[in-house]
Design an enzyme around this catalytic site. Structure first.
Site, PDB file in Angstrom:
ATOM      1  N   HIS A   1      44.843  34.099  42.342  1.00  0.00           N
ATOM      2  CA  HIS A   1      44.145  35.142  43.103  1.00  0.00           C
ATOM      3  C   HIS A   1      42.989  34.370  43.933  1.00  0.00           C
ATOM      4  CE1 HIS A   1      41.375  35.653  39.557  1.00  0.00           C
ATOM      5  NE2 HIS A   1      40.546  35.425  40.369  1.00  0.00           N
TER       6      HIS A   1
ATOM      7  N   ASP B   1      49.221  35.386  37.737  1.00  0.00           N
ATOM      8  CA  ASP B   1      47.991  34.956  38.266  1.00  0.00           C
ATOM      9  C   ASP B   1      47.908  33.433  38.260  1.00  0.00           C
ATOM     10  OD1 ASP B   1      45.831  35.003  39.876  1.00  0.00           O
ATOM     11  OD2 ASP B   1      44.726  36.132  38.402  1.00  0.00           O
TER      12      ASP B   1
ATOM     13  N   SER C   1      37.008  31.976  37.840  1.00  0.00           N
ATOM     14  CA  SER C   1      38.627  32.074  37.427  1.00  0.00           C
ATOM     15  C   SER C   1      39.346  30.786  38.030  1.00  0.00           C
ATOM     16  CB  SER C   1      38.915  33.108  38.847  1.00  0.00           C
ATOM     17  OG  SER C   1      38.542  34.315  38.349  1.00  0.00           O
TER      18      SER C   1
END
Length: 279
Positions: free
Chosen positions: A121, A151, A227
């Site tokens: 993402h 992801d 992330s």
């Protein structure tokens, strides 16, 4: 007629034999005491040797030999040591041109060819991707592979830093394991936090892309920008890739629950084994 005893050439006449006088009694008593003392010492030494042998072969030793200390590779690393070991492998990612504008995140070098592992993402829909290495080197990058279902994405950089340091990939995590997260939350480069593995086999429900199962839950603080960063055990091995945090509000701040994709799942090859598999 007189007889003459033959002798070696040049020898003189044989002297008469004389009897040596006996030593005095005080000398004899001293020699006797000396021999008794020597005998006692020998007996004592033999007895002591037997005692030592017995104690070493079944008795309790007077002093236990120290056991060898564990090797450095087996000893757990401190948080500063984990940071020093992994910092050269962590990169900052800027992705531009996606529907959300510019996104920032983190990645980790996982192969000697410079391949970077990150969260999908972070780079999804990006037209340009830029990497910033620990030494300040910057490079454009392209998506090499991706899995929206997990992801996870891998990036191929155009340029490598002068010194390339791939991270070591570890095996499975266990509940209670000490872990360290390194990332760039809110643009704060190389932020390092620590905690423990709080749970395993967690499922994360997403608005898009479906649920992700089998995640590592941990409590080392992470925030937007973390992330794609590595979750590291106390042996300095990457055991997961950070992808999300739990938050019941719209604030988007950390409340003590983060999620990471296990490194084996991220690589599509089950649990890691401490080696760097080809990507």
């Amino acid at each position: 007629m007189e007889m003459e005893v033959l002798r070696p050439s040049g020898a003189g006449p044989t002297p008469p034999t004389e009897t040596e006088p006996a030593p005095p009694r005080w000398w004899q008593r001293r020699e006797l005491r000396r021999k008794i003392l020597i005998g006692a010492v020998v007996i004592w030494a033999v007895a002591l040797t037997g005692f030592v042998v017995f104690r070493g072969n079944g008795g309790t030793p007077a002093q236990a030999l120290p056991s060898p200390s564990p090797s450095a590779s087996d000893a757990p690393l401190t948080v500063p040591e984990v940071y020093q070991a992994l910092r050269p492998s962590v990169v900052s990612i800027t992705a531009s041109g996606s529907g959300a504008g510019t996104d920032t995140g983190t990645g980790v070098i996982v192969n000697a060819d410079g391949t970077v592992l990150t969260a999908f993402h972070v780079v999804e829909g990006a037209k340009t991707i830029s990497l910033s290495y620990a030494d300040g080197t910057e490079s454009a990058a392209a998506i090499a592979s991706s899995s929206k279902a997990q992801d996870i994405a891998t990036l191929t950089p155009e340029k490598l830093p002068e010194t390339l340091v791939p991270a070591t990939l570890g095996g499975g995590a266990a509940i209670g394991d000490d872990v360290v997260a390194i990332g760039n939350p809110l643009g704060l480069t190389a932020t390092t936090t620590s905690g423990v593995v709080s749970g395993l086999e967690r499922t994360l429900n997403r608005d898009e892309g479906g649920a992700i199962a089998g995640l590592i839950q941990f409590d080392a603080a992470v925030n937007p920008g973390s992330s794609g960063g590595p979750l590291i055990n106390d042996q300095g091995q990457v055991v997961g890739i950070v992808i999300a945090l739990a938050n019941p509000t719209d604030a988007g701040t950390f409340i003590g629950i983060g999620f990471a994709v296990p490194i084996g799942t991220a690589l599509g090859a089950g649990e890691g084994d401490g080696q760097n598999p080809p990507l």
